[in-house]
Design an enzyme around this catalytic site. Structure first.
Site, PDB file in Angstrom:
ATOM      1  N   ASN A  98       0.838  -1.209   0.000  1.00  0.00           N
ATOM      2  CA  ASN A  98       0.000   0.000   0.000  1.00  0.00           C
ATOM      3  C   ASN A  98       0.863   1.245   0.000  1.00  0.00           C
ATOM      4  O   ASN A  98       2.091   1.158   0.006  1.00  0.00           O
ATOM      5  CB  ASN A  98      -0.967  -0.030   1.196  1.00  0.00           C
ATOM      6  N   ASP A 119      -4.370  -6.158   4.481  1.00  0.00           N
ATOM      7  CA  ASP A 119      -5.616  -6.791   4.937  1.00  0.00           C
ATOM      8  C   ASP A 119      -5.682  -8.259   4.516  1.00  0.00           C
ATOM      9  O   ASP A 119      -6.276  -9.079   5.201  1.00  0.00           O
ATOM     10  CB  ASP A 119      -6.820  -6.056   4.343  1.00  0.00           C
ATOM     11  N   LYS A 152       7.958 -17.687 -10.530  1.00  0.00           N
ATOM     12  CA  LYS A 152       7.341 -16.491 -11.101  1.00  0.00           C
ATOM     13  C   LYS A 152       6.230 -16.901 -12.077  1.00  0.00           C
ATOM     14  O   LYS A 152       6.475 -17.699 -12.987  1.00  0.00           O
ATOM     15  CB  LYS A 152       8.394 -15.649 -11.823  1.00  0.00           C
ATOM     16  N   PRO A 179      -4.277 -11.658  10.074  1.00  0.00           N
ATOM     17  CA  PRO A 179      -4.796 -11.430  11.426  1.00  0.00           C
ATOM     18  C   PRO A 179      -4.628  -9.964  11.837  1.00  0.00           C
ATOM     19  O   PRO A 179      -3.720  -9.285  11.349  1.00  0.00           O
ATOM     20  CB  PRO A 179      -3.929 -12.330  12.312  1.00  0.00           C
ATOM     21  N   ASP A 180      -5.497  -9.505  12.701  1.00  0.00           N
ATOM     22  CA  ASP A 180      -5.418  -8.119  13.179  1.00  0.00           C
ATOM     23  C   ASP A 180      -4.346  -8.037  14.268  1.00  0.00           C
ATOM     24  O   ASP A 180      -4.553  -8.473  15.403  1.00  0.00           O
ATOM     25  CB  ASP A 180      -6.782  -7.684  13.718  1.00  0.00           C
ATOM     26  N   LEU A 181      -3.196  -7.493  13.933  1.00  0.00           N
ATOM     27  CA  LEU A 181      -2.048  -7.498  14.848  1.00  0.00           C
ATOM     28  C   LEU A 181      -2.310  -6.604  16.058  1.00  0.00           C
ATOM     29  O   LEU A 181      -1.922  -6.923  17.184  1.00  0.00           O
ATOM     30  CB  LEU A 181      -0.776  -7.045  14.129  1.00  0.00           C
ATOM     31  N   PHE A 196      -3.878   3.426  15.032  1.00  0.00           N
ATOM     32  CA  PHE A 196      -4.089   4.450  14.001  1.00  0.00           C
ATOM     33  C   PHE A 196      -5.186   3.964  13.063  1.00  0.00           C
ATOM     34  O   PHE A 196      -5.393   2.756  12.934  1.00  0.00           O
ATOM     35  CB  PHE A 196      -2.800   4.691  13.198  1.00  0.00           C
ATOM     36  N   LYS A 220     -14.092   1.446  15.087  1.00  0.00           N
ATOM     37  CA  LYS A 220     -12.791   0.744  15.055  1.00  0.00           C
ATOM     38  C   LYS A 220     -12.177   0.691  16.448  1.00  0.00           C
ATOM     39  O   LYS A 220     -11.609  -0.324  16.850  1.00  0.00           O
ATOM     40  CB  LYS A 220     -11.857   1.481  14.085  1.00  0.00           C
ATOM     41  N   LYS A 231     -11.206  -2.803  18.134  1.00  0.00           N
ATOM     42  CA  LYS A 231      -9.804  -3.187  18.381  1.00  0.00           C
ATOM     43  C   LYS A 231      -9.471  -3.197  19.870  1.00  0.00           C
ATOM     44  O   LYS A 231      -8.529  -3.860  20.283  1.00  0.00           O
ATOM     45  CB  LYS A 231      -8.860  -2.223  17.665  1.00  0.00           C
TER      46      LYS A 231
HETATM   47  N1  CTP Z   1      -3.924  -3.202  11.929  1.00  0.00           N
HETATM   48  C1  CTP Z   1      -3.307  -4.347  12.384  1.00  0.00           C
HETATM   49  N2  CTP Z   1      -3.400  -5.501  11.674  1.00  0.00           N
HETATM   50  C2  CTP Z   1      -4.096  -5.536  10.536  1.00  0.00           C
HETATM   51  C3  CTP Z   1      -4.736  -4.373  10.055  1.00  0.00           C
HETATM   52  C4  CTP Z   1      -4.618  -3.223  10.779  1.00  0.00           C
HETATM   53  O1  CTP Z   1      -2.659  -4.300  13.433  1.00  0.00           O
HETATM   54  N3  CTP Z   1      -4.167  -6.678   9.855  1.00  0.00           N
HETATM   55  C5  CTP Z   1      -3.818  -1.972  12.762  1.00  0.00           C
HETATM   56  C6  CTP Z   1      -3.129  -0.814  12.117  1.00  0.00           C
HETATM   57  O2  CTP Z   1      -1.743  -0.812  12.423  1.00  0.00           O
HETATM   58  C7  CTP Z   1      -3.813   0.386  12.763  1.00  0.00           C
HETATM   59  C8  CTP Z   1      -5.223  -0.136  13.033  1.00  0.00           C
HETATM   60  O3  CTP Z   1      -5.126  -1.556  13.029  1.00  0.00           O
HETATM   61  O4  CTP Z   1      -3.243   0.710  14.002  1.00  0.00           O
HETATM   62  C9  CTP Z   1      -6.242   0.283  12.030  1.00  0.00           C
HETATM   63  O5  CTP Z   1      -5.834  -0.063  10.737  1.00  0.00           O
HETATM   64  P1  CTP Z   1      -6.814   0.153   9.493  1.00  0.00           P
HETATM   65  O6  CTP Z   1      -6.120  -0.306   8.249  1.00  0.00           O
HETATM   66  O7  CTP Z   1      -7.357   1.536   9.528  1.00  0.00           O
HETATM   67  O8  CTP Z   1      -8.008  -0.822   9.908  1.00  0.00           O
HETATM   68  P2  CTP Z   1      -8.485  -2.209   9.411  1.00  0.00           P
HETATM   69  O9  CTP Z   1      -8.562  -3.081  10.615  1.00  0.00           O
HETATM   70  O10 CTP Z   1      -7.653  -2.725   8.291  1.00  0.00           O
HETATM   71  O11 CTP Z   1      -9.961  -1.877   8.970  1.00  0.00           O
HETATM   72  P3  CTP Z   1     -10.537  -1.330   7.547  1.00  0.00           P
HETATM   73  O12 CTP Z   1      -9.460  -1.543   6.524  1.00  0.00           O
HETATM   74  O13 CTP Z   1     -11.723  -2.177   7.341  1.00  0.00           O
HETATM   75  O14 CTP Z   1     -10.867   0.098   7.774  1.00  0.00           O
END
Ligand code: CTP
Length: 435
Positions: free
Chosen positions: A236, A307, A317, A335-337, A359, A373, A377
């Site tokens: 990204n 994501d 390749k 996974p959501d870290l 953030f 959010k 979280k």
């Molecule tokens: N984050 C994380 N792990 C992920 C995605 C996001 O730890 N797989 C953390 C980011 O570092 C940030 C927060 O979650 O501190 C919000 O990230 P954001 O990209 O805005 O949220 P998403 O959970 O990806 O939600 P969405 O894309 O649906 O808005």
């Protein structure tokens, strides 16, 4: 914590004064004191950068510095005359020059700070123009030491350097390791020019308070890069600048900082003084965060983690006509870290408060999405910035947004340099740290 009478509490520290504004150095009167170390050759570039940013710059050189760098070049780059020891006792001056300069300065950059000038300053000697200015000056000073490794490690210099930390108006920047002009490898290099500028900005925005001294902050920054095959990846637009500036701001406020980062698009000099852990993929970042979490007093999760990723990146390749298949099947959610960090923290919350700042880069209705959010979280603070407005977002130097905490009134942070936002966020996170 104060209550506003409506059942909301305020976010501690979020109102603490940090000057915003597009460029904190524009219009500031900055005195640059240059001492006799070979690193002095880098100062003309710093002086030029300050002048281009609209600062009013005056340079004072010690006699040794004048052997290493041209006073004429400094006068020309600063658009002001450059001062030498011989100027101190001119019979034409109506007031002592060292007092004039000391009272004129709003900020002082002392770089490179040599062993001799450090000793003069710490022991209160006023036998040169620069040392008398330093004694007479009440403005905050950024002092960046540079010298040979053995000189730096010597007992007297270390003693003087420790003394300097007790001076109220000083932000000391120790030398960094590297190859020195004397061909030695070791501590002694002056902080890079980009860091000197960041230090001056911090002095202007925040001052010299070391409110993070003795604390360890874990910061994540930058994008992750998830491979499709050995040649291609999905990533990204995050540059990582916000997280890196947050890490440096904390370091300048006294913290020890671990920075876990994906591929960054920031000047490498901005990483100086941080413990950097490269984590190019979400999996590597997940592991690094899990390893470092137990030692952290607080965490700031500024990374733009992917994501989705391919469950199995292709080992070879893919040919052009196979790429669309790679893009459309075989994906899994990352996974959501941040949520994992919160969960691990909560499992042993007492006695491990470890505040966590998240953030959120948002478009559309930022506040509503950010509140959802924050709840999802479970972090203690969330900074949500719009990415679809001028004055914030990816790869720009400004930011703005909402700062949220559970049960607290949202606080809007006006557009400001990302470093100013970083200081505001640290001021909100700091009071939540239990030591
Ligand atoms: N984050 C994380 N792990 C992920 C995605 C996001 O730890 N797989 C953390 C980011 O570092 C940030 C927060 O979650 O501190 C919000 O990230 P954001 O990209 O805005 O949220 P998403 O959970 O990806 O939600 P969405 O894309 O649906 O808005």
């Amino acid at each position: 914590m104060r209550s506003d009478g409506y059942g909301f509490r305020s976010i501690p520290g979020s109102e603490q004064s940090v000057q915003g504004g597009p460029d904190p150095l524009e219009g500031r009167r900055i005195l640059v004191g240059i001492c006799g170390s070979i690193a002095a050759v880098k100062l003309p570039l710093v002086v030029s950068a300050l002048a281009k940013r609209g600062a009013d710059v005056r340079c004072v050189l010690t006699s040794s510095a004048a052997q290493l760098v041209s006073p004429v070049a400094l006068a020309s780059l600063s658009r002001n005359r450059c001062y030498l020891d011989a100027d101190q006792w001119l019979h034409t001056a109506a007031r002592p020059l060292h007092i004039e300069l000391a009272e004129w300065a709003e900020l002082v950059l002392l770089a490179p700070l040599s062993a001799t000038s450090l000793g003069r300053w710490v022991h209160g000697l006023a036998d040169t123009l620069l040392s008398s200015v330093l004694l007479a000056c009440e403005a905050p000073v950024l002092a960046a030491a540079a010298m040979n490794t053995s000189m730096w490690a010597s007992g007297p210099v270390q003693h003087n350097w420790r003394q300097l930390h007790g001076f109220g108006q000083v932000l000391p920047l120790g030398p960094t390791p590297g190859v020195l002009a004397c061909d030695r490898q070791g501590d002694g290099r002056m902080a890079e020019p980009a860091l000197l500028l960041l230090g001056l900005e911090t002095l202007q925005l925040w001052g010299c308070q070391r409110d993070w001294q003795g604390r360890r902050l874990l910061v994540s920054a930058g994008p992750t890069r998830e491979p499709l095959d050995p040649a291609r990846c999905i990533t990204n637009a995050s540059s990582g600048l916000m997280g890196v500036l947050l890490a440096q701001a904390a370091r300048l406020r006294g913290a020890e900082v671990d920075l876990v980062h994906g591929p960054l698009a920031v000047e490498p000099a901005l990483l100086e003084g941080l413990r950097c852990h490269s984590a190019p993929t979400a999996a590597a970042m997940q592991q690094a965060l899990a390893d470092l979490q137990p030692q952290a007093d607080a965490i700031a999760m500024a990374a733009a983690v992917a994501d989705h990723r391919r469950a199995q990146p292709a080992l070879h390749k893919a040919a052009k006509d196979e790429v669309s298949m790679l893009l459309t099947s075989g994906w899994e959610p990352v996974p959501d870290l941040l949520a994992e960090l919160v969960q691990r923290r909560n499992q042993r919350r007492d006695p491990w408060p470890q505040p966590i700042l998240g953030f959120a880069a948002q478009s559309g209705d930022v506040l509503a999405a950010a509140m959802a959010k924050l709840a999802r979280k479970g972090c203690d603070l969330l900074f949500a910035n719009p990415i679809d407005r001028p004055g914030s977002g990816f790869s720009v130097s400004l930011n703005q947004g909402w700062l949220l905490a559970p049960g607290a009134e949202p606080v809007w942070l006006d557009p400001a340099h990302k470093l100013a936002i970083a200081h505001r966020l640290l001021s909100a996170l700091g009071p939540l740290v239990q030591r």
